[in-house]
Motif scaffolding. Structure first.
Motif, mmCIF file in Angstrom:
data_model
loop_
_atom_site.group_PDB
_atom_site.id
_atom_site.type_symbol
_atom_site.label_atom_id
_atom_site.label_comp_id
_atom_site.label_asym_id
_atom_site.label_seq_id
_atom_site.Cartn_x
_atom_site.Cartn_y
_atom_site.Cartn_z
ATOM 1 N N LEU A 68 8.459 17.820 -93.827
ATOM 2 C CA LEU A 68 8.042 18.703 -92.656
ATOM 3 C C LEU A 68 6.254 18.949 -92.576
ATOM 4 O O LEU A 68 5.574 18.949 -91.682
ATOM 5 C CB LEU A 68 8.881 20.074 -92.097
ATOM 6 N N ARG A 71 4.328 15.971 -92.270
ATOM 7 C CA ARG A 71 3.755 15.704 -90.678
ATOM 8 C C ARG A 71 2.593 16.923 -90.161
ATOM 9 O O ARG A 71 2.095 16.133 -89.254
ATOM 10 C CB ARG A 71 5.170 15.497 -90.429
ATOM 11 N N ASP A 72 3.015 17.840 -90.548
ATOM 12 C CA ASP A 72 1.830 19.193 -89.855
ATOM 13 C C ASP A 72 0.421 18.571 -90.378
ATOM 14 O O ASP A 72 0.096 18.958 -89.129
ATOM 15 C CB ASP A 72 3.114 19.980 -89.493
ATOM 16 N N ASP A 75 -1.307 15.974 -88.627
ATOM 17 C CA ASP A 75 -1.366 15.661 -86.644
ATOM 18 C C ASP A 75 -2.847 16.998 -86.859
ATOM 19 O O ASP A 75 -3.039 16.539 -85.951
ATOM 20 C CB ASP A 75 0.275 16.223 -86.162
ATOM 21 N N ASN A 101 2.086 9.021 -81.622
ATOM 22 C CA ASN A 101 3.807 9.408 -81.487
ATOM 23 C C ASN A 101 4.124 7.929 -81.450
ATOM 24 O O ASN A 101 5.264 7.186 -81.755
ATOM 25 C CB ASN A 101 4.384 10.521 -80.772
ATOM 26 N N VAL A 107 8.118 8.259 -87.092
ATOM 27 C CA VAL A 107 8.468 9.413 -87.103
ATOM 28 C C VAL A 107 9.799 10.667 -86.312
ATOM 29 O O VAL A 107 9.192 11.338 -86.321
ATOM 30 C CB VAL A 107 6.704 9.380 -87.238
ATOM 31 N N VAL A 108 9.227 9.949 -84.804
ATOM 32 C CA VAL A 108 9.318 10.745 -83.838
ATOM 33 C C VAL A 108 10.799 10.441 -84.042
ATOM 34 O O VAL A 108 11.353 11.873 -83.286
ATOM 35 C CB VAL A 108 8.857 9.725 -82.418
ATOM 36 N N TYR A 111 11.665 13.295 -86.608
ATOM 37 C CA TYR A 111 11.680 14.910 -86.320
ATOM 38 C C TYR A 111 12.533 14.855 -84.997
ATOM 39 O O TYR A 111 13.553 15.901 -84.707
ATOM 40 C CB TYR A 111 10.195 14.714 -85.167
ATOM 41 N N ALA A 115 15.369 18.185 -85.567
ATOM 42 C CA ALA A 115 15.061 18.854 -84.604
ATOM 43 C C ALA A 115 16.389 19.328 -84.355
ATOM 44 O O ALA A 115 16.533 20.503 -83.972
ATOM 45 C CB ALA A 115 14.145 18.821 -83.209
ATOM 46 N N PHE A 129 11.658 24.412 -87.566
ATOM 47 C CA PHE A 129 11.141 24.370 -86.306
ATOM 48 C C PHE A 129 11.001 25.642 -85.644
ATOM 49 O O PHE A 129 10.097 25.339 -84.009
ATOM 50 C CB PHE A 129 12.203 24.067 -85.580
ATOM 51 N N HIS A 132 7.254 26.186 -86.134
ATOM 52 C CA HIS A 132 6.308 25.301 -85.395
ATOM 53 C C HIS A 132 6.462 25.201 -83.866
ATOM 54 O O HIS A 132 5.578 25.063 -83.058
ATOM 55 C CB HIS A 132 7.152 23.268 -86.112
ATOM 56 N N ASP A 171 8.543 17.176 -76.089
ATOM 57 C CA ASP A 171 9.642 16.418 -76.952
ATOM 58 C C ASP A 171 10.738 16.287 -76.273
ATOM 59 O O ASP A 171 11.042 15.199 -76.878
ATOM 60 C CB ASP A 171 10.518 18.059 -77.224
#
Length: 203
Positions: A68, A71-72, A75, A101, A107-108, A111, A115, A129, A132, A171
């Motif tokens: 996680l 990924r952040d 981005d 994305n 990856v989407v 996520y 989530a 989360f 995030h 999202d």
């Protein structure tokens, strides 16, 4: 000198091995979710032993956290949210992130699965989360507030409510897009939302 070269080579090898493990974990999580995955399967996918994986990530929770955060970091580095002044450019970068994305559905999917699982308070990614979404809302709020202060938001548009709705829309659209990509223009709808709250189009 040889010792220094050896140490550098070992460090690079370790970084590459970590990247291999993270890549394998992303694949397995996307296929089976966090709870349906195992460190042994991830190790097998990465081409190393279970003991080898444990050397880098001693627990399943530690590996999830690394995935996680990875990924952040990607981005944040790509879109430079932290160094971009609040306003239109930040919103453009959110749109650019959505475009990225769309080009990376795996990856989407990962996520979205994580989530959904992390809604449970005892899930190891629950606090991640929470942080995030709090960070994402804060970034969006600062930009919508800056635009409001400059008279660039339409009358009656509340910056806080708009920031929450914007992140929720981003999202939510991703989930709909994953199930029916041909019917959902993720980027177009997101941009339309922004244009509808501004006094003039984003571009």
């Amino acid at each position: 000198m040889m010792g220094a070269v050896s140490a550098t080579g070992g460090y690079l090898k370790g970084r590459l091995r970590r990247q291999d493990i993270l890549g394998a974990a992303i694949e397995v999580y996307a296929e089976a979710g966090y709870h349906g995955s195992s460190l042994r399967e991830i190790a097998k996918r990465a081409g190393i032993t279970h003991a080898g994986l444990i050397y880098y990530f001693p627990t399943k929770e530690a590996l999830l956290a690394a995935v996680l955060e990875h990924r952040d970091t990607q981005d944040a580095d790509r879109e430079r949210f932290a160094t971009t002044p609040p306003g239109r450019e930040v919103l453009r970068r959110f749109i650019t992130l959505a475009e990225h994305n769309v080009r990376n559905p795996g990856v989407v999917d990962l996520y979205a699965r994580l989530a959904a699982e992390a809604v449970a308070a005892d899930h190891p990614a629950h606090e991640y989360f929470q942080r995030h979404y709090r960070t994402a809302r804060d970034i969006a709020l600062k930009s919508f507030q800056a635009l409001a202060d400059r008279g660039e938001l339409r009358d009656g548009v509340d910056p806080n409510a708009t920031a929450v709705a914007f992140i929720a829309l981003m999202d939510g659209l991703q989930v709909q897009w994953l199930t029916a990509a041909e019917d959902v223009d993720l980027v177009g709808i997101l941009k339309s939302f922004v244009d509808n709250v501004l006094t003039s189009p984003l571009d």
